[in-house]
Design an enzyme around this catalytic site. Structure first.
Site, PDB file in Angstrom:
ATOM      1  N   VAL A   1       0.833  -1.211   0.000  1.00 54.18           N
ATOM      2  CA  VAL A   1       0.000   0.000   0.000  1.00 54.18           C
ATOM      3  C   VAL A   1       0.867   1.259   0.000  1.00 54.18           C
ATOM      4  O   VAL A   1       0.650   2.180  -0.802  1.00 54.18           O
ATOM      5  CB  VAL A   1      -0.975   0.005   1.206  1.00 54.18           C
ATOM      6  CG1 VAL A   1      -1.830   1.267   1.191  1.00 54.18           C
ATOM      7  CG2 VAL A   1      -1.864  -1.236   1.174  1.00 54.18           C
TER       8      VAL A   1
ATOM      9  N   GLU B   1     -10.415   5.476   5.258  1.00 55.40           N
ATOM     10  CA  GLU B   1     -11.153   4.923   4.112  1.00 55.40           C
ATOM     11  C   GLU B   1     -10.572   3.589   3.647  1.00 55.40           C
ATOM     12  O   GLU B   1     -11.317   2.664   3.301  1.00 55.40           O
ATOM     13  CB  GLU B   1     -11.134   5.934   2.959  1.00 55.40           C
ATOM     14  CG  GLU B   1     -11.809   5.475   1.690  1.00 55.40           C
ATOM     15  CD  GLU B   1     -13.303   5.282   1.839  1.00 55.40           C
ATOM     16  OE1 GLU B   1     -13.722   4.118   1.947  1.00 55.40           O
ATOM     17  OE2 GLU B   1     -14.047   6.277   1.851  1.00 55.40           O
TER      18      GLU B   1
ATOM     19  N   VAL C   1     -11.513  -0.279   4.996  1.00 58.69           N
ATOM     20  CA  VAL C   1     -12.682  -1.098   4.649  1.00 58.69           C
ATOM     21  C   VAL C   1     -12.922  -1.061   3.141  1.00 58.69           C
ATOM     22  O   VAL C   1     -13.073   0.012   2.551  1.00 58.69           O
ATOM     23  CB  VAL C   1     -13.960  -0.593   5.360  1.00 58.69           C
ATOM     24  CG1 VAL C   1     -15.094  -1.606   5.180  1.00 58.69           C
ATOM     25  CG2 VAL C   1     -13.715  -0.326   6.835  1.00 58.69           C
TER      26      VAL C   1
ATOM     27  N   GLY D   1     -10.985  -1.714   0.592  1.00 56.94           N
ATOM     28  CA  GLY D   1      -9.896  -1.338  -0.325  1.00 56.94           C
ATOM     29  C   GLY D   1     -10.212  -0.056  -1.053  1.00 56.94           C
ATOM     30  O   GLY D   1     -10.463   0.985  -0.442  1.00 56.94           O
TER      31      GLY D   1
ATOM     32  N   ILE E   1     -12.853   0.734  -2.779  1.00 51.94           N
ATOM     33  CA  ILE E   1     -14.266   1.145  -2.775  1.00 51.94           C
ATOM     34  C   ILE E   1     -14.444   2.354  -1.858  1.00 51.94           C
ATOM     35  O   ILE E   1     -14.010   2.320  -0.713  1.00 51.94           O
ATOM     36  CB  ILE E   1     -15.162  -0.015  -2.286  1.00 51.94           C
ATOM     37  CG1 ILE E   1     -15.009  -1.221  -3.204  1.00 51.94           C
ATOM     38  CG2 ILE E   1     -16.618   0.423  -2.212  1.00 51.94           C
ATOM     39  CD1 ILE E   1     -15.733  -2.469  -2.695  1.00 51.94           C
TER      40      ILE E   1
ATOM     41  N   GLY F   1      -0.941 -14.852  -4.432  1.00 50.52           N
ATOM     42  CA  GLY F   1      -0.684 -13.700  -3.565  1.00 50.52           C
ATOM     43  C   GLY F   1      -1.945 -13.109  -2.963  1.00 50.52           C
ATOM     44  O   GLY F   1      -1.901 -12.056  -2.341  1.00 50.52           O
TER      45      GLY F   1
ATOM     46  N   GLU G   1      -2.319 -14.845   2.677  1.00 49.10           N
ATOM     47  CA  GLU G   1      -1.060 -14.872   3.412  1.00 49.10           C
ATOM     48  C   GLU G   1      -0.640 -16.321   3.682  1.00 49.10           C
ATOM     49  O   GLU G   1      -1.449 -17.232   3.622  1.00 49.10           O
ATOM     50  CB  GLU G   1      -1.231 -14.180   4.773  1.00 49.10           C
ATOM     51  CG  GLU G   1      -1.861 -12.820   4.727  1.00 49.10           C
ATOM     52  CD  GLU G   1      -0.874 -11.730   4.372  1.00 49.10           C
ATOM     53  OE1 GLU G   1       0.343 -11.928   4.559  1.00 49.10           O
ATOM     54  OE2 GLU G   1      -1.306 -10.674   3.874  1.00 49.10           O
TER      55      GLU G   1
ATOM     56  N   ASP H   1     -10.452 -10.351   9.869  1.00 48.11           N
ATOM     57  CA  ASP H   1     -10.324  -9.189   8.986  1.00 48.11           C
ATOM     58  C   ASP H   1     -11.695  -8.547   8.744  1.00 48.11           C
ATOM     59  O   ASP H   1     -11.841  -7.320   8.830  1.00 48.11           O
ATOM     60  CB  ASP H   1      -9.690  -9.637   7.656  1.00 48.11           C
ATOM     61  CG  ASP H   1      -9.603  -8.519   6.645  1.00 48.11           C
ATOM     62  OD1 ASP H   1      -8.704  -7.658   6.793  1.00 48.11           O
ATOM     63  OD2 ASP H   1     -10.421  -8.492   5.722  1.00 48.11           O
TER      64      ASP H   1
ATOM     65  N   LYS I   1     -13.419  -4.744   9.874  1.00 47.38           N
ATOM     66  CA  LYS I   1     -14.095  -3.876   8.906  1.00 47.38           C
ATOM     67  C   LYS I   1     -15.555  -3.624   9.295  1.00 47.38           C
ATOM     68  O   LYS I   1     -16.082  -2.536   9.081  1.00 47.38           O
ATOM     69  CB  LYS I   1     -13.999  -4.510   7.513  1.00 47.38           C
ATOM     70  CG  LYS I   1     -12.566  -4.508   6.975  1.00 47.38           C
ATOM     71  CD  LYS I   1     -12.372  -5.460   5.797  1.00 47.38           C
ATOM     72  CE  LYS I   1     -10.991  -5.315   5.178  1.00 47.38           C
ATOM     73  NZ  LYS I   1     -10.701  -6.375   4.184  1.00 47.38           N
TER      74      LYS I   1
END
Lengths: 382, 382
Positions: A11, A117, A120, A122, A124, A175, A178, A189, A193
């Site tokens: 990121v 932002e 949650v 990515g 979007i 990928g 993980e 995860d 979110k």
């Protein structure tokens, strides 16, 4: 506006690429001054440094952008940044969901703002759209496919009949997953979110561990086959509802009806929807992960800070999760059927049953009592 | 901020209801001063009046909100409002698409601003998301299901095998289709929306009549059956692409592959998607029509005006449609097969064929030459 960027991985490097490109008017005057890395060998950018203090104490840096991941030192850095009255943008859902109440308090007290932002959905613009909708509407509920890894696995199992392990290996080789996939496949995860979404939709900041969360680790091809036969497609869904002032929230596999457009979101895409008082049902679909889409979301937060955009509607407060009034019908596969006497409405085979409409809390208590590490649970209807 | 509301029908009454309710902080200080109606008997609100001039010349009214529909007098009122330097919000896609270039020019010259979110996708925050995305990204293409009436008809034909006339009657009885349904079923409504979307995505303002547009009036159950057999679901799609500086745009039925999430948007819902440079594919789903969802979009524009939100990225200019480079494969059903010699790659039956990958302009010229009022045309692949 000068940024200190913490983390130069998937990121962080995307954020750097977008901001350095300066492609639009809105990106003008936004610059990355320093980039925190673990090791200077991570690149030959002259802005790299290995000392977080050097960035945090730089009086020319206005905003800290954290893309490191993990609880610490990300949390300590967030707290220090906000305590200094600086603004903080993060893509770290685990850290932010865990310390949301503390960080919001620091923001309110010292005036620094928070952008999350990218935590949650990515790329979007989900939290943005929640705030945008709330300029007019109260939001009554949200639900979504918020994890690309598990959606990739479930879509693959649905399309090919493959077993879970096979699809997980495939996701890892691409990928998408993980090496230790627990955060994704056990629902943690999505829990982070869901927690962050509830704070934005309802101003209700719950602790993530209060949200009952079930993943897809134990799913088998036969569960998918049952779904197929019953015009259902299985998705891992995080959802929240504000009902009579109580925050209802959960994360679990759901057998969506195949006429439900959300059931058709495939591969590693995400889709999240809300119900607004006048807007009705509105859904947002896109890349839930990936370098540039997620970085896009981070940079949107940075532009909002630069333009000083605020949303009057949002006044988050601490809140408990209260699923007492939630009822649903559920699909359970377990070696310990005896633990569910009284909840079994229809047996599918010797280890699988459907409930009638029952209390979710009651069912989850029975699941806990059964203590079956191979149990698989899904919501059928609510 | 004082508004003059023109029109008190489905959308106008929804705008009034949302603003009068004053449910959020953002709606404070926004008031409707006067409401233009054709006849004072339309209600007993003391703000009703029948004289547009009374509203346009009121010095206390800052913004004109037009929900009348039709070309005139809506266009004359829009021009007069903008020429006076006042801002103008509209839900009237036909008028706005038709006079876009003139109204944009008046806005630029005199400083009044234009809001037209409600013109495309009803409640879906589509134009807002386009502008939001463009803070960072160039948009390379968009496409969407932009008309609820035709989507209701096509979904019904797909689900039940019904013929077009039967589904049209059903849509009319439910209030989804007008007594004269031409604007919807012949593709004009989607053409206006495609035209406005192109201006927002690419800054390219084309004349709507330049966009080749084909509707669903001539579709038969057997076309749907062919689609089904080939894993396709038919939707009426408006699309635009900016390629090497040329604006490519069209409106026509498309046989989407059933793995395409857009193919699963059913009933009267809309979905529109864009491709952004870093965001990738992002889609937005919701109510494409209806009183409160459409009014929600109108009120979002009003709040943007109040908060003085502008988007630096947008500098629309006049532009021609240029589909010269578009190629695709097409499905054609016509009584005049002889007109298509050389374009027929595979005959499906005596009146239906598929093309190979051909020039869209070439095919449309042949369609024109054939002059068959019962011809049905759909894109299969591009």
């Amino acid at each position: 506006m000068n940024l200190g960027l913490l983390g130069f991985g998937v990121v962080g490097s995307g954020v750097c690429r977008i901001i350095d490109a300066q492609d639009t008017e809105e990106l003008k005057d936004i610059h990355i001054s320093k980039i925190l890395v673990k090791d200077l060998s991570e690149g030959n950018d002259p802005r790299l440094c290995v000392n977080a203090e050097e960035i945090l104490n730089d009086p020319d840096i206005d905003v800290i952008v954290e893309c490191m991941g993990g609880l610490e030192p990300a949390h300590a850095i967030a707290a220090k940044t906000l305590a200094a009255g600086k603004s903080f943008v993060t893509s770290n859902k685990k850290m932010y969901a865990t310390f949301q109440q503390e960080l919001q308090q620091l923001s309110t007290t010292h005036g620094g703002r928070i952008g999350c932002e990218a935590c949650v959905g990515g790329g979007i613009p989900w939290l943005h759209e929640v705030a945008h909708t709330r300029r007019i509407d109260a939001i009554s509920s949200f639900r979504g496919i918020m994890n690309g890894t598990t959606n990739y696995i479930l879509s693959g199992m649905t399309d090919t009949g493959a077993e879970f392990d096979e699809m997980l290996k495939q996701a890892q080789s691409l990928g998408y997953a993980e090496r230790d996939p627990s955060d994704d496949i056990d629902g943690y995860d999505v829990r982070y979110k869901t927690c962050i979404s509830a704070a934005h939709c309802f101003d209700a900041m719950a602790k993530p561990e209060e949200i009952p969360s079930y993943g897809i680790r134990n799913i088998k091809a036969k569960d998918i086959a049952w779904a197929r036969k019953n015009q259902r497609i299985i998705k891992l869904i995080g959802q929240g509802t504000l009902k009579d002032g109580a925050l209802q929230a959960s994360v679990m596999p759901v057998f969506l009806h195949e006429s439900d457009a959300m059931s058709r979101v495939s591969s590693n895409f995400n889709q999240i929807e809300l119900n607004g008082a006048t807007l009705g049902r509105a859904a947002f679909y896109g890349q839930g992960a990936g370098s540039l889409p997620t970085a896009h979301a981070v940079v949107q937060d940075i532009i909002d800070l630069k333009q000083n955009r605020t949303h009057a509607a949002s006044h988050p407060h601490a809140c408990n999760v209260d699923n007492e009034a939630v009822t649903g019908t559920y699909y359970v596969r377990t070696a310990k059927l005896a633990s569910f006497t009284g909840l079994i409405d229809q047996k599918i085979d010797e280890e699988t049953f459907l409930t009638a409409a029952v209390s979710m809390n009651g069912l989850l208590q029975a699941v806990k009592n059964a203590d079956d590490p191979a149990l698989f649970l899904a919501e059928v209807d609510r």
